[in-house]
Write a protein that holds these residues in place. Sequence first.
Motif, short mmCIF file in Angstrom:
data_model
loop_
_atom_site.label_atom_id
_atom_site.label_comp_id
_atom_site.label_asym_id
_atom_site.label_seq_id
_atom_site.Cartn_x
_atom_site.Cartn_y
_atom_site.Cartn_z
N LEU A 75 0.82 -1.21 0.00
CA LEU A 75 0.00 0.00 0.00
C LEU A 75 0.86 1.26 0.00
O LEU A 75 0.59 2.22 -0.75
CB LEU A 75 -0.92 -0.01 1.21
N LEU A 76 1.92 1.28 0.82
CA LEU A 76 2.80 2.45 0.88
C LEU A 76 3.51 2.67 -0.45
O LEU A 76 3.64 3.81 -0.92
CB LEU A 76 3.81 2.28 2.01
N VAL A 77 3.99 1.57 -1.06
CA VAL A 77 4.65 1.71 -2.36
C VAL A 77 3.66 2.21 -3.40
O VAL A 77 4.00 3.08 -4.23
CB VAL A 77 5.26 0.37 -2.80
N LEU A 78 2.44 1.69 -3.38
CA LEU A 78 1.42 2.13 -4.33
C LEU A 78 1.11 3.61 -4.16
O LEU A 78 1.00 4.36 -5.15
CB LEU A 78 0.15 1.30 -4.15
N ILE A 86 5.77 10.05 -0.21
CA ILE A 86 7.10 9.73 -0.71
C ILE A 86 7.52 8.40 -0.11
O ILE A 86 7.87 8.30 1.08
CB ILE A 86 8.11 10.83 -0.34
N PHE A 87 7.45 7.36 -0.89
CA PHE A 87 7.81 6.01 -0.43
C PHE A 87 8.08 5.15 -1.66
O PHE A 87 7.29 5.11 -2.58
CB PHE A 87 6.69 5.40 0.40
N THR A 88 9.24 4.45 -1.64
CA THR A 88 9.61 3.57 -2.74
C THR A 88 9.94 2.18 -2.19
O THR A 88 9.97 1.97 -0.97
CB THR A 88 10.83 4.12 -3.50
N PHE A 89 10.21 1.24 -3.10
CA PHE A 89 10.55 -0.11 -2.69
C PHE A 89 11.78 -0.13 -1.78
O PHE A 89 11.88 -0.94 -0.87
CB PHE A 89 10.81 -0.99 -3.92
N SER A 90 12.72 0.77 -2.04
CA SER A 90 13.96 0.79 -1.25
C SER A 90 13.76 1.32 0.16
O SER A 90 14.67 1.25 0.99
CB SER A 90 15.02 1.64 -1.96
N ASP A 91 12.57 1.84 0.46
CA ASP A 91 12.30 2.37 1.80
C ASP A 91 11.78 1.32 2.76
O ASP A 91 11.25 1.64 3.83
CB ASP A 91 11.28 3.51 1.71
N VAL A 92 11.93 0.05 2.40
CA VAL A 92 11.38 -1.03 3.22
C VAL A 92 11.95 -1.02 4.63
O VAL A 92 11.28 -1.38 5.61
CB VAL A 92 11.63 -2.39 2.54
N LEU A 93 13.23 -0.59 4.78
CA LEU A 93 13.84 -0.58 6.11
C LEU A 93 13.17 0.41 7.06
O LEU A 93 13.33 0.31 8.27
CB LEU A 93 15.34 -0.27 6.00
N LYS A 94 12.42 1.36 6.50
CA LYS A 94 11.71 2.31 7.36
C LYS A 94 10.58 1.62 8.14
O LYS A 94 10.03 2.21 9.07
CB LYS A 94 11.13 3.44 6.51
#
Length: 257
Positions: A75-78, A86-94
Motif C-alpha cells: 500500500l505504501l509503495v502504491l 514519498i515512499f519507494t521499494f527501497s524504503d522497506v527498512l523504514k
Amino acid sequence: MRKGWLHFLLAFLLIGTGIVLMLENLGVIDKTLYISWGMILAAILMLTGLKLWWDRLAGHGGSWMFGSFFTIYGLLVLLGEIGVIIFTFSDVLKLWPLLFIYIGFGMFLGGSRKRFRVNVDTEDLSGSSFEKKHNNKKMHTVIGDHQYNAENWKVEPMQLWNAVGDYHFDFTKAFIPEKDTPISVKGWAGDIKMLMPENLDYRIEAFVKAGSINLLGKTSDGINRSTTFETPGYQDATRRLTIDIDLKAGDVRVDKV
C-alpha cells in the motif's frame, strides 16, 4: 485458480480503481494515472498480503504477520507510485518498527501460524555448554510458530532459536531413537508446550526471564523462573530426551499422558 480467488482479485481491482478515481476527483492526484511496473508489483504485494490474511481468517493456513506486512508495504509503495506520499521499494527498512508490533502481538496470540525460517548449520553460534556438548543441527527463525505433532515424526538432536513464536511438541506421536537425544529451544517471546508419553525418560532444564513454567501440574511464575526435572529412570535409560529451554518472555508447559 479457484473461483473465490478470482472474485477476490476482481474486488481488489474495483476497490483500487475507485480509490484512484476518488483521489483524482479530490485533486490529490493532479494528472492522469498511468500504470507502471512499480504499481503492478505494489498491487501484487498487496494482493499477496490480503490473501494471506484471508487464508488465516478462513483457517486455511496463511499468516497474519506476513499478510499485514505485505499489505502495508504494498500500500505504501502504491501510494508512493501515484504521488500521494514519498515512499519507494527501497524504503522497506523504514518499516522496521513493525517488528516491535509483531513481538507484542506474538506474546498474546497463539495458533498454528507458520513463517519464513532460516536454517543454519554451523559448528557453534552461541557457544553455550549445552551446544558444545552435543553436535546438533541448528534452526534459527525470525518469527514463526512450529508444530511437531505429525504422526510418527522423527525426533533428532535440535538446537532451535526463535525471535517470536510458539512451539508445540507432541512426543506421544513421535519416533524416538534408542539413544540420548538433546533438544535446545530458545527465544525472545512465545509459548512452549510439550506432551510426554508415560514410558519416556527425560530431563528438562527450563528458564523463563518473565513468564511461567508449568511442569507436570506444578507452576512457577514471575521473574527469572527456573525449573529442573528428571524422571527416575533417566540416568540409566538408553532411550531418553535431554531438553534445555530458555525464554526471555513467555510460558512453558509440560504435560504427561
